[in-house]
Scaffold this motif. Structure first.
Motif, PDB file in Angstrom:
ATOM      1  N   ASN A   1      -5.328 -32.513  -2.571  1.00 31.73           N
ATOM      2  CA  ASN A   1      -6.414 -33.387  -3.016  1.00 31.73           C
ATOM      3  C   ASN A   1      -7.049 -34.132  -1.853  1.00 31.73           C
TER       4      ASN A   1
ATOM      5  N   SER B   1       0.448 -31.226  -3.995  1.00 31.25           N
ATOM      6  CA  SER B   1      -0.841 -31.439  -4.662  1.00 31.25           C
ATOM      7  C   SER B   1      -1.595 -32.615  -4.034  1.00 31.25           C
TER       8      SER B   1
ATOM      9  N   ASP C   1      -5.505 -25.467  -7.143  1.00 37.56           N
ATOM     10  CA  ASP C   1      -4.285 -26.218  -7.446  1.00 37.56           C
ATOM     11  C   ASP C   1      -3.604 -25.567  -8.646  1.00 37.56           C
TER      12      ASP C   1
ATOM     13  N   VAL D   1      -2.194 -24.104  -4.017  1.00 38.52           N
ATOM     14  CA  VAL D   1      -0.916 -24.710  -4.345  1.00 38.52           C
ATOM     15  C   VAL D   1      -0.295 -23.902  -5.481  1.00 38.52           C
TER      16      VAL D   1
END
Lengths: 401, 242
Positions: free
Chosen positions: B62, B58, B179, B211
């Motif tokens: 980001n 993650s 995500d 993800v």
């Protein structure tokens, strides 16, 4: 861009009705409380000042009995008209002397009746009480001497007995005395103590003594001192003269009282001023409480708003755009609350002033102060948490719990 | 957009990471989330990023999405060195090239689906008419026709995620970062969302980086990158879809 930001801010306000209303409420209450209290307090002070100005200059009140106050007098030897004449004759720097006797009596005209204060006195009564005759005339010397059945009547009595009718020349009945209305007093309004000064009928002293009281006593004597003369000196002269006339030895206390009305008035002014200060302090506290209310709402919504800021940043809002939106929101809410508070305060003040019979005194300074303070609180606490959030990395703001 | 960054001369990848690290805290308490990640993603790919919790997947995403900044290493987006961009330039990168879908949806509360989808367009300076037109189209794409005026509270989880996807694609982004987009959804809803993403990748050529820790979600992707302890452990095409 600015237009867009305005739209966003207004949408956000509309969307969060409860939060917006609570914020505005804090400001409204804060602003309104301060303005109302200061306005009413200011009105009361102005009123007292006006009344003192209208009370007649340098007025002394001479009453029989030892002291004014509870459990008044023990040996209450009343005055006679001769005492009043002696003061006028022997005390220097006296402008006018009015011996007064009064009683509460029912006045009747036709089928109307009204209980009022009937005072027996002379023409100088008008001078010492600082009143004038609106229409008609004063008493003549022969009327005063002979105890004629004539009267001069105050505004309230006219209204109650005659309605809109012409009163001059009519006869009203006071107990068994039927007397002709020869003069109408100009209105004077409420006194400092809250009594209606126009609820009055004046008749010659001799008429009062013979036809109403049934004795030769004089209730009290009002003395007005010449302009520019120290009242203390005249006060002392009167005390000396009256002690002599009442045959008091040097060991005796005065069995009468000479009071300066100015002193009483000043005491009252002091009281109102203190009251205004007290009210202002209370108002300042409400402003503070209002401010804390605004602050709480703003801080409570920070978590939710931090996430909102994260979302906006993530979808491509610049820090400056987000901040502008929050600033506009805070300014719109605060000014709206402030204006609502001012409107509420002014309408309430006008209404309250009417009820309490004090003049409405607009105080622009306090309106500005209250508005600016609340607006500042709203803007600061709306803007600074947002500033903190908008400086975070978007992901930090999004994760905020 | 004026990007005063260094341009590379060799054949450009859409995304390229070299030696990217991310450290939270400092000194004794330092936590190394990424320990030197090298990764290249070309336009039109559908990459699933997998790995156990705490593996850095993650964090990496980001950083790719410019929602976070790396501690060291280099990140090129379309040949532009992102590390050297200012905060506002990175914001504009998000505004014009990137779209996001989060596990927790991250929609604005008390705000209609339509207004949520319009949000990125506002910051692009689109006219009210254009905003409405494009937002309705995006909502149609994700199958939410007729739900425009509902707020997130009135929508199911699957519908909320569709709104979020509509918001991400309404600007026509180059890359869509997701995500764990199905982390809060049941498996039927999850497969619908994946079908949607797949369709976007296939039909509109949107590059997708997703993800996930669910194997059967990753199976929809063309390529699977596995993270372990802040490093890329494996990177291979998904045989079934490649």
């Amino acid at each position: 861009m600015l237009w867009n930001t305005m739209i966003l801010a207004l949408r956000e306000i509309r969307r969060n009705v409860l939060r917006s209303v609570l914020t505005i409420l804090g400001i409204v209450i804060g602003v309104a409380a301060v303005i109302i209290m200061v306005t009413i307090g200011g009105g009361a002070t102005v009123q007292v000042r006006q009344q003192i100005a209208g009370m007649g200059s340098n007025l002394l009140m001479v009453t029989p009995g030892k002291r004014l106050g509870p459990g008044q007098s023990t040996d209450n030897v009343p005055f006679k008209e001769a005492d009043s004449r002696a003061i006028a004759r022997d005390v220097p720097a006296v402008a006018a002397v009015a011996p007064v006797s009064s009683q509460s009596i029912q006045a009747i005209f036709g089928n109307q009746n009204w209980t009022t204060q009937v005072s027996g006195s002379n023409n100088q009564y008008l001078q010492v009480t600082n009143r004038s005759i609106r229409s008609g005339r004063q008493f003549t010397d022969s009327e005063l001497r002979s105890g004629a059945a004539v009267c001069i009547v105050g505004e309230t009595v006219i209204r109650k007995l005659f309605g809109g009718q012409e009163a001059l020349g009519e006869k009203i009945r006071l107990q068994k005395l039927s007397c002709e209305v020869i003069g109408l007093l100009a209105a004077k309004g409420q006194s400092t103590m809250g009594t209606d000064q126009d609820d009055i009928v004046v008749i010659p002293l001799s008429t009062f003594q013979r036809r109403i009281a049934g004795n030769q006593d004089v209730g009290f004597i009002q003395v007005s001192v010449e302009e520019g003369v120290a009242t203390e000196k005249v006060q002392n002269d009167i005390v000396r003269l009256l002690r002599e006339r009442r045959h008091l030895s040097s060991s005796d206390d005065d069995n009468f009282n000479v009071m300066d009305m100015k002193e009483i008035a000043q005491m009252l002014t002091g009281t109102t001023r203190m009251l205004t200060a007290l009210l202002s302090a209370v108002a300042a506290v409400s402003l503070l409480v209002g401010g804390i209310g605004i602050m709480n709402i703003m801080l409570v919504s920070v978590t939710e708003r931090t996430r909102e800021i994260g979302i906006r940043l993530a979808v491509g809002a610049l820090e400056s755009e987000v901040l502008m939106q929050f600033l506009v929101e805070a300014v719109v809410l605060s000014s709206f609350g402030g204006l609502a508070g001012i409107v509420l305060a002014l309408t309430t003040s006008v209404w309250l002033a009417g009820i309490l019979r004090v003049p409405f005194v607009f105080n622009g300074g306090i309106v500005m102060v209250a508005f600016l303070f609340s607006a500042a609180v709203g803007v600061i606490f709306g803007y600074f948490p947002a500033l903190k959030a908008a400086r975070l990395d978007p992901i930090e703001a999004l994760r905020h719990e | 957009m004026n990007m005063t960054a260094v341009y590379r001369t060799d054949k450009q990848a859409l995304i390229e990471l070299r030696g990217v690290t991310k450290v939270y805290g400092s000194g004794q308490a330092a936590m190394h989330a990424l320990r030197g990640v090298d990764l290249r993603i070309d336009e039109g790919e559908f990459v699933a990023v997998m790995g156990p919790s705490g593996s850095g997947k993650s964090t990496c995403m980001n950083i790719l999405g410019c929602l976070d900044t790396s501690t060291a290493g280099t990140y090129w987006f379309k040949g532009v060195e992102v590390n050297r961009l200012t905060r506002n330039q990175r914001t504009k990168l998000r505004r014009f090239y990137l779209g996001f879908v989060f596990q927790g949806f991250n929609l604005l509360n008390r705000t209609s689906a339509l207004e949520n989808v319009e949000l990125p367009l506002i910051y692009r300076g689109a006219s009210a008419h254009e905003r409405r037109h494009r937002a309705l189209e995006a909502l149609r794409t994700v199958g939410l026709e007729g739900w425009e005026s509902h707020t997130p509270g009135e929508l199911s989880g699957g519908q909320q995620q569709r709104v979020a996807i509509a918001r991400a694609i309404v600007t026509g982004p180059t890359v869509l970062f997701a995500d764990e987009p199905t982390g809060n959804l049941d498996s039927a809803r999850s497969h619908e969302i994946l079908e949607l993403l797949n369709g976007l990748n296939r039909e509109q050529g949107v590059t997708i980086v997703m993800v996930t820790h669910e194997q059967d979600m990753a199976a929809h992707a063309k390529r699977i990158v596995r993270f372990l302890d802040g490093l890329v452990e494996s990177d291979k095409p998904n045989i079934r879809n490649a």
